[in-house]
Write a protein that holds these residues in place. Structure first.
Motif, PDB file in Angstrom:
ATOM      1  N   LYS B  76      41.654  43.786  42.628  1.00 18.38           N
ATOM      2  CA  LYS B  76      40.406  43.905  41.887  1.00 18.38           C
ATOM      3  C   LYS B  76      39.659  42.578  41.831  1.00 18.38           C
ATOM      4  O   LYS B  76      38.447  42.543  41.987  1.00 18.38           O
ATOM      5  CB  LYS B  76      40.685  44.385  40.456  1.00 18.38           C
ATOM      6  CG  LYS B  76      40.781  45.886  40.352  1.00 18.38           C
ATOM      7  CD  LYS B  76      40.764  46.297  38.892  1.00 18.38           C
ATOM      8  CE  LYS B  76      40.656  47.791  38.746  1.00 18.38           C
ATOM      9  NZ  LYS B  76      40.544  48.196  37.349  1.00 18.38           N
ATOM     10  N   SER B  77      40.401  41.484  41.590  1.00 21.02           N
ATOM     11  CA  SER B  77      39.698  40.212  41.453  1.00 21.02           C
ATOM     12  C   SER B  77      39.092  39.775  42.784  1.00 21.02           C
ATOM     13  O   SER B  77      38.018  39.178  42.814  1.00 21.02           O
ATOM     14  CB  SER B  77      40.609  39.138  40.863  1.00 21.02           C
ATOM     15  OG  SER B  77      41.677  38.897  41.715  1.00 21.02           O
ATOM     16  N   ILE B  78      39.777  40.113  43.888  1.00 17.04           N
ATOM     17  CA  ILE B  78      39.213  39.777  45.205  1.00 17.04           C
ATOM     18  C   ILE B  78      37.958  40.615  45.441  1.00 17.04           C
ATOM     19  O   ILE B  78      36.918  40.102  45.868  1.00 17.04           O
ATOM     20  CB  ILE B  78      40.247  40.001  46.327  1.00 17.04           C
ATOM     21  CG1 ILE B  78      41.400  39.008  46.173  1.00 17.04           C
ATOM     22  CG2 ILE B  78      39.604  39.847  47.700  1.00 17.04           C
ATOM     23  CD1 ILE B  78      42.614  39.318  47.007  1.00 17.04           C
ATOM     24  N   SER B  79      38.051  41.911  45.116  1.00 18.41           N
ATOM     25  CA  SER B  79      36.907  42.795  45.309  1.00 18.41           C
ATOM     26  C   SER B  79      35.711  42.306  44.506  1.00 18.41           C
ATOM     27  O   SER B  79      34.592  42.279  44.996  1.00 18.41           O
ATOM     28  CB  SER B  79      37.236  44.212  44.862  1.00 18.41           C
ATOM     29  OG  SER B  79      38.351  44.674  45.548  1.00 18.41           O
ATOM     30  N   LYS B  80      35.986  41.910  43.273  1.00 17.81           N
ATOM     31  CA  LYS B  80      34.901  41.456  42.399  1.00 17.81           C
ATOM     32  C   LYS B  80      34.142  40.287  43.028  1.00 17.81           C
ATOM     33  O   LYS B  80      32.917  40.244  43.009  1.00 17.81           O
ATOM     34  CB  LYS B  80      35.458  41.054  41.033  1.00 17.81           C
ATOM     35  CG  LYS B  80      34.358  40.776  40.035  1.00 17.81           C
ATOM     36  CD  LYS B  80      34.905  40.532  38.666  1.00 17.81           C
ATOM     37  CE  LYS B  80      33.779  40.411  37.668  1.00 17.81           C
ATOM     38  NZ  LYS B  80      34.215  40.583  36.312  1.00 17.81           N
ATOM     39  N   GLU B  81      34.908  39.373  43.607  1.00 19.96           N
ATOM     40  CA  GLU B  81      34.284  38.220  44.252  1.00 19.96           C
ATOM     41  C   GLU B  81      33.339  38.656  45.368  1.00 19.96           C
ATOM     42  O   GLU B  81      32.219  38.172  45.482  1.00 19.96           O
ATOM     43  CB  GLU B  81      35.380  37.357  44.886  1.00 19.96           C
ATOM     44  CG  GLU B  81      35.577  36.031  44.221  1.00 19.96           C
ATOM     45  CD  GLU B  81      36.748  35.308  44.823  1.00 19.96           C
ATOM     46  OE1 GLU B  81      36.678  34.925  45.999  1.00 19.96           O
ATOM     47  OE2 GLU B  81      37.765  35.155  44.110  1.00 19.96           O
ATOM     48  N   ILE B  82      33.822  39.611  46.172  1.00 14.18           N
ATOM     49  CA  ILE B  82      33.015  40.092  47.304  1.00 14.18           C
ATOM     50  C   ILE B  82      31.743  40.765  46.797  1.00 14.18           C
ATOM     51  O   ILE B  82      30.645  40.477  47.254  1.00 14.18           O
ATOM     52  CB  ILE B  82      33.836  41.073  48.173  1.00 14.18           C
ATOM     53  CG1 ILE B  82      35.014  40.319  48.806  1.00 14.18           C
ATOM     54  CG2 ILE B  82      32.961  41.709  49.254  1.00 14.18           C
ATOM     55  CD1 ILE B  82      36.062  41.198  49.415  1.00 14.18           C
ATOM     56  N   PHE B  83      31.901  41.636  45.796  1.00 13.57           N
ATOM     57  CA  PHE B  83      30.739  42.354  45.285  1.00 13.57           C
ATOM     58  C   PHE B  83      29.742  41.406  44.622  1.00 13.57           C
ATOM     59  O   PHE B  83      28.543  41.563  44.755  1.00 13.57           O
ATOM     60  CB  PHE B  83      31.163  43.456  44.305  1.00 13.57           C
ATOM     61  CG  PHE B  83      31.964  44.539  44.973  1.00 13.57           C
ATOM     62  CD1 PHE B  83      31.572  45.047  46.202  1.00 13.57           C
ATOM     63  CD2 PHE B  83      33.107  45.047  44.394  1.00 13.57           C
ATOM     64  CE1 PHE B  83      32.309  46.039  46.837  1.00 13.57           C
ATOM     65  CE2 PHE B  83      33.849  46.039  45.019  1.00 13.57           C
ATOM     66  CZ  PHE B  83      33.449  46.533  46.238  1.00 13.57           C
TER      67      PHE B  83
END
Lengths: 20, 189
Positions: B76-83
């Motif tokens: 989730k934290s990686i995804s958040k960065e991308i988004f």
């Protein structure tokens, strides 16, 4: 599932360690 | 020795699946193995036993992370960065750049974030439309009904954008989508 694979590997690793 | 190697390569494969091919977890295991290979042991068995000790440690930690949902939070934290990157680039385009680029970026960010939420929750959404994904998330109770209703007009907007139907929407609609997506990502990641 990935958890099953991890548990399976862990058990194998422990058994193999005991054998050695 | 073959069995030990099988366990070693099996562990590498699991780590690759979970953390990715170039992850620090794999590098660490390779480093441990190289270190063990560089030390003189009485026998191959003694060397394998040393390697297995490390592997058991790595697998125990992995099991702990899975059981405590820590992997999901990493994901989730990686995804958040991308988004967040997508959204901020879209905002830049909104204020000083091209509305077409801005709209494509923000639609992609929203649709991708919905897919990621579905994926994290074990739903298969390959080749599903955005409306189908929203329905699946709603029926599983992963997103609330009111959020799903808010998403409906954005699904129509997404279709206009991805069909390059530039004349059929205006800047204010995209502005509203940016604000919504920003909040949505903040709430779900």
């Amino acid at each position: 599932s990935i958890k099953k694979r991890v548990v399976h590997l862990q058990e194998n690793a422990k058994a193999q360690f005991e054998k050695l | 020795h073959d069995e030990s190697m099988e366990i070693y390569y099996g562990t590498i494969s699991v780590l690759e699946n979970i953390y990715g091919k170039n992850s620090s977890h794999i590098k660490e295991l390779l480093l441990i193995n190289n270190k063990i290979l560089s030390i003189k042991y009485k026998s191959i068995e003694a060397r394998d036993a040393q390697l297995l000790t490390s592997i058991i440690g790595i697998l125990s930690n992995l099991k702990y992370e899975i059981e405590n949902d820590l992997l999901v939070s990493i994901e989730k934290s990686i995804s958040k960065e991308i988004f967040t990157d997508f959204i901020s680039f879209s905002k830049e385009q909104y204020s000083s750049g091209d509305l077409k680029i801005c709209s494509v970026l923000i639609c992609a960010a929203l649709e991708d974030s919905l897919k990621k939420i579905a994926d994290i929750n074990g739903l298969n959404v390959t080749k599903k439309s955005m409306a189908e994904i929203i329905n699946a998330l709603k029926s599983k109770g992963i997103i609330q009904k009111n959020i799903a209703s808010l998403l409906e007009p954005y699904t129509r907007l997404r279709n206009k954008v991805f069909h390059a139907d530039w004349e059929s929407f205006d800047k204010s609609e995209i502005g509203s989508l940016i604000a919504f997506t920003e909040e949505f990502v903040k709430d779900h990641f």
